[in-house]
Design a protein around this motif. Structure first.
Motif, PDB file in Angstrom:
ATOM      1  N   UNK A   1      47.791  37.931  -5.317  1.00  0.00           N
ATOM      2  CA  UNK A   1      47.859  38.562  -6.626  1.00  0.00           C
ATOM      3  C   UNK A   1      48.927  39.644  -6.656  1.00  0.00           C
ATOM      4  N   UNK A   2      49.181  40.144  -7.846  1.00  0.00           N
ATOM      5  CA  UNK A   2      50.227  41.141  -8.007  1.00  0.00           C
ATOM      6  C   UNK A   2      49.806  42.548  -7.643  1.00  0.00           C
ATOM      7  N   UNK A   3      48.498  42.790  -7.589  1.00  0.00           N
ATOM      8  CA  UNK A   3      48.006  44.135  -7.312  1.00  0.00           C
ATOM      9  C   UNK A   3      46.780  44.083  -6.415  1.00  0.00           C
ATOM     10  N   UNK A   4      46.609  45.117  -5.614  1.00  0.00           N
ATOM     11  CA  UNK A   4      45.458  45.185  -4.709  1.00  0.00           C
ATOM     12  C   UNK A   4      44.147  45.320  -5.470  1.00  0.00           C
ATOM     13  N   UNK A   5      44.203  45.690  -6.748  1.00  0.00           N
ATOM     14  CA  UNK A   5      42.978  45.869  -7.532  1.00  0.00           C
ATOM     15  C   UNK A   5      42.175  44.582  -7.662  1.00  0.00           C
ATOM     16  N   UNK A   6      42.831  43.444  -7.471  1.00  0.00           N
ATOM     17  CA  UNK A   6      42.132  42.162  -7.630  1.00  0.00           C
ATOM     18  C   UNK A   6      41.572  41.620  -6.318  1.00  0.00           C
ATOM     19  N   UNK A   7      41.585  42.412  -5.257  1.00  0.00           N
ATOM     20  CA  UNK A   7      41.119  41.920  -3.962  1.00  0.00           C
ATOM     21  C   UNK A   7      39.636  41.529  -3.968  1.00  0.00           C
ATOM     22  N   UNK A   8      38.869  42.103  -4.891  1.00  0.00           N
ATOM     23  CA  UNK A   8      37.437  41.779  -4.952  1.00  0.00           C
ATOM     24  C   UNK A   8      37.176  40.345  -5.405  1.00  0.00           C
TER      25      UNK A   8
ATOM     26  N   UNK B   1      33.757  33.556  -2.747  1.00  0.00           N
ATOM     27  CA  UNK B   1      32.630  33.405  -1.823  1.00  0.00           C
ATOM     28  C   UNK B   1      31.403  32.783  -2.525  1.00  0.00           C
ATOM     29  N   UNK B   2      31.028  33.235  -3.730  1.00  0.00           N
ATOM     30  CA  UNK B   2      29.902  32.583  -4.411  1.00  0.00           C
ATOM     31  C   UNK B   2      30.160  31.110  -4.721  1.00  0.00           C
ATOM     32  N   UNK B   3      31.415  30.770  -5.065  1.00  0.00           N
ATOM     33  CA  UNK B   3      31.725  29.374  -5.376  1.00  0.00           C
ATOM     34  C   UNK B   3      31.456  28.471  -4.179  1.00  0.00           C
TER      35      UNK B   3
ATOM     36  N   UNK C   1      30.228  26.684   4.819  1.00  0.00           N
ATOM     37  CA  UNK C   1      30.044  27.830   5.712  1.00  0.00           C
ATOM     38  C   UNK C   1      31.311  28.684   5.603  1.00  0.00           C
ATOM     39  N   UNK C   2      31.230  29.772   4.865  1.00  0.00           N
ATOM     40  CA  UNK C   2      32.410  30.611   4.604  1.00  0.00           C
ATOM     41  C   UNK C   2      32.564  31.645   5.712  1.00  0.00           C
ATOM     42  N   UNK C   3      33.752  31.721   6.312  1.00  0.00           N
ATOM     43  CA  UNK C   3      33.954  32.675   7.411  1.00  0.00           C
ATOM     44  C   UNK C   3      33.844  34.101   6.870  1.00  0.00           C
ATOM     45  N   UNK C   4      33.407  35.042   7.701  1.00  0.00           N
ATOM     46  CA  UNK C   4      33.179  36.416   7.223  1.00  0.00           C
ATOM     47  C   UNK C   4      34.403  37.096   6.628  1.00  0.00           C
ATOM     48  N   UNK C   5      35.582  36.864   7.210  1.00  0.00           N
ATOM     49  CA  UNK C   5      36.788  37.557   6.744  1.00  0.00           C
ATOM     50  C   UNK C   5      37.565  36.695   5.764  1.00  0.00           C
ATOM     51  N   UNK C   6      37.732  37.196   4.534  1.00  0.00           N
ATOM     52  CA  UNK C   6      38.624  36.569   3.573  1.00  0.00           C
ATOM     53  C   UNK C   6      39.951  37.310   3.592  1.00  0.00           C
TER      54      UNK C   6
END
Length: 208
Positions: free
Chosen positions: A114-121, A128-130, A137-142
């Motif tokens: 993304x263009x800004x760190x504000x969208x990291x969530x 992760x919910x998807x 099995x989603x790895x802990x670190x995205x």
């Protein structure tokens, strides 16, 4: 082993594809695998047709087969309106329509640009919910890469950490045996000693 990378970047060149390639290289370095990249941009028309006629085209069907057969999956999307792209979501919706449990139990590394760190969530609020819903099995670190992250400290470390977690779930050699040539103290591993996914994932979570 087979590692499949799903990239939803739209531009050429694409920062989304760049991040996907770096994650794939870091994972393959720890768990040697045949890497296949699925560019959703090239499948956009077939994805749209799937929702109107109910059947995936030849190229899309081949991409679905690759995802189903993968030992590990890396998925990367650009951020649009604080979430994943419509093309990205449509691909996995179409995959789910052909086989509901196509990703059940499959190790997945999630990433976004993304263009800004504000969208990291977006990683925890959308991706992760998807994939939890898809029973992966989603790895802990995205891994999220904003424009200012390229060339800055921190991104390489996140890539290596996430890649290591995915490699561990795929059964990478670093988790199962010592490097070749160092046989002192090694123990042969047979099928009865294979660690289940759930135990591997628990070992990756921070203590406490």
């Amino acid at each position: 082993m087979r590692l499949v990378v799903v990239s939803a970047g739209l531009s050429v060149p694409s920062s989304t594809r760049l991040l996907a390639d770096r994650l794939a290289a870091a994972t393959a370095a720890q768990a040697p695998a045949e890497v296949r990249v699925v560019e959703l941009r090239d499948l956009a028309v077939e994805i749209a047709h799937t929702f109107t006629n109910g059947f995936p085209g030849r190229e899309l069907s081949a991409a679905f087969d690759a995802v189903r057969a993968a030992d590990g999956l890396i998925v990367v999307t650009p951020v649009f309106s604080a979430s994943y792209s419509g093309l990205f979501k449509s691909f996995f919706d179409a995959l789910g329509a052909t086989e509901q449990d196509a990703l059940a139990g499959k190790p997945v590394l999630i990433a976004a640009t993304g263009g800004t760190a504000r969208h990291s969530l977006v990683l925890d609020h959308a991706l992760r919910p998807l994939f939890a819903h898809l029973k992966a099995v989603v790895v802990p670190t995205g891994v999220y890469a904003a424009s200012e992250d390229w060339g800055a400290e921190g991104l390489d470390g996140r890539i290596e950490r996430a890649a290591g977690e995915l490699a561990a779930l795929m059964g990478g050699p670093s988790t199962a045996r010592k490097p070749a040539g160092n046989t002192a103290g090694t123990v042969a591993v047979d099928a009865a000693q294979v660690v289940p996914f759930e135990e591997r994932l628990a070992a990756l979570r921070p203590a406490g």
